[in-house]
Structure formats: structure tokens, C-alpha cells
Design a protein around this motif. Structure first.
Motif, PDB file in Angstrom:
ATOM      1  N   PRO A   1      -0.019   2.532  -3.930  1.00  0.00           N
ATOM      2  CA  PRO A   1      -1.345   2.875  -3.164  1.00  0.00           C
ATOM      3  C   PRO A   1      -2.462   2.966  -4.096  1.00  0.00           C
ATOM      4  O   PRO A   1      -3.692   2.816  -3.591  1.00  0.00           O
ATOM      5  CB  PRO A   1      -1.215   4.216  -2.590  1.00  0.00           C
TER       6      PRO A   1
ATOM      7  N   ASP B   1      -4.362  -1.557  -1.203  1.00  0.00           N
ATOM      8  CA  ASP B   1      -4.769  -0.949   0.121  1.00  0.00           C
ATOM      9  C   ASP B   1      -4.804  -2.003   1.296  1.00  0.00           C
ATOM     10  O   ASP B   1      -4.481  -3.115   1.125  1.00  0.00           O
ATOM     11  CB  ASP B   1      -6.065  -0.209   0.158  1.00  0.00           C
ATOM     12  N   GLN B   2      -5.293  -1.510   2.597  1.00  0.00           N
ATOM     13  CA  GLN B   2      -4.975  -2.605   3.478  1.00  0.00           C
ATOM     14  C   GLN B   2      -6.594  -2.261   4.002  1.00  0.00           C
ATOM     15  O   GLN B   2      -7.165  -1.235   4.389  1.00  0.00           O
ATOM     16  CB  GLN B   2      -4.213  -2.089   4.558  1.00  0.00           C
TER      17      GLN B   2
ATOM     18  N   ALA C   1       1.130  -1.031   0.163  1.00  0.00           N
ATOM     19  CA  ALA C   1      -0.094   0.144  -0.161  1.00  0.00           C
ATOM     20  C   ALA C   1       1.077   1.215   0.004  1.00  0.00           C
ATOM     21  O   ALA C   1       0.413   2.280  -0.782  1.00  0.00           O
ATOM     22  CB  ALA C   1      -1.056   0.013   1.128  1.00  0.00           C
TER      23      ALA C   1
END
Length: 89
Positions: A21, A25-26, A17
């Protein structure tokens, strides 16, 4: 390029991420990888390659399609990258 992630391997380090990005993502619950774009545009691919290489769990797989050669089965040859290792397919 096709991008695949293995959430079962992911450790939640977040390197993907941070590195790419627009593609990774997380999740908010466990911090595990979320794939935002499984077929990133050409300008995002260098960052995706770096993200796959720095992933400590080798949870990111890339399939890079060859442009000029074909396999004996008649399909395009590709290169599969998982973490920092590369194998031809």
C-alpha cells in the motif's frame, strides 16, 4: 528497483494495493492501479515483488538493477519482472 505500471492492462483487482500500500493505490473512478512510489526504498521492495507476482493482469513491471555485473554495452545488467515472469535485460 524501478517500478512501472500499465493502466491499460490493469483489471482493478487491487492485489497490488493490498500487498504494497505504500507503493500502489487504486483510483476512485475505475479502481485502476496508481503508482505512488516508482523507486521504493529497500524495505518496501519485497512487498513490491510479491505484488508484481500476484497481479492477475501482469500490469506491474520491475526493473532490478544488477550490482556486480555489467552488460556488453557498458551499462548495468538488470532483471525485468512482469507479473510472475522474469526476463533478463
Amino acid at each position: 528497483m524501478d517500478v512501472h505500471v500499465d493502466r491499460h492492462r490493469c483489471l482493478g483487482a487491487g492485489m497490488c494495493a493490498l500487498t504494497a500500500p505504500a507503493v500502489f493505490d487504486q483510483d476512485e473512478d475505475e479502481g485502476l492501479v496508481v503508482l505512488l512510489d516508482p523507486s521504493p526504498a529497500e524495505d518496501r521492495r519485497p512487498a513490491v515483488r510479491v505484488a508484481a507476482g500476484v497481479c492477475p493482469a501482469a500490469a506491474i513491471s520491475l526493473i532490478e538493477q544488477g550490482s556486480s555485473s555489467a552488460s556488453p554495452e557498458g551499462g548495468a545488467e538488470g532483471r525485468v519482472v512482469r507479473g510472475s515472469s522474469v526476463r533478463e535485460s
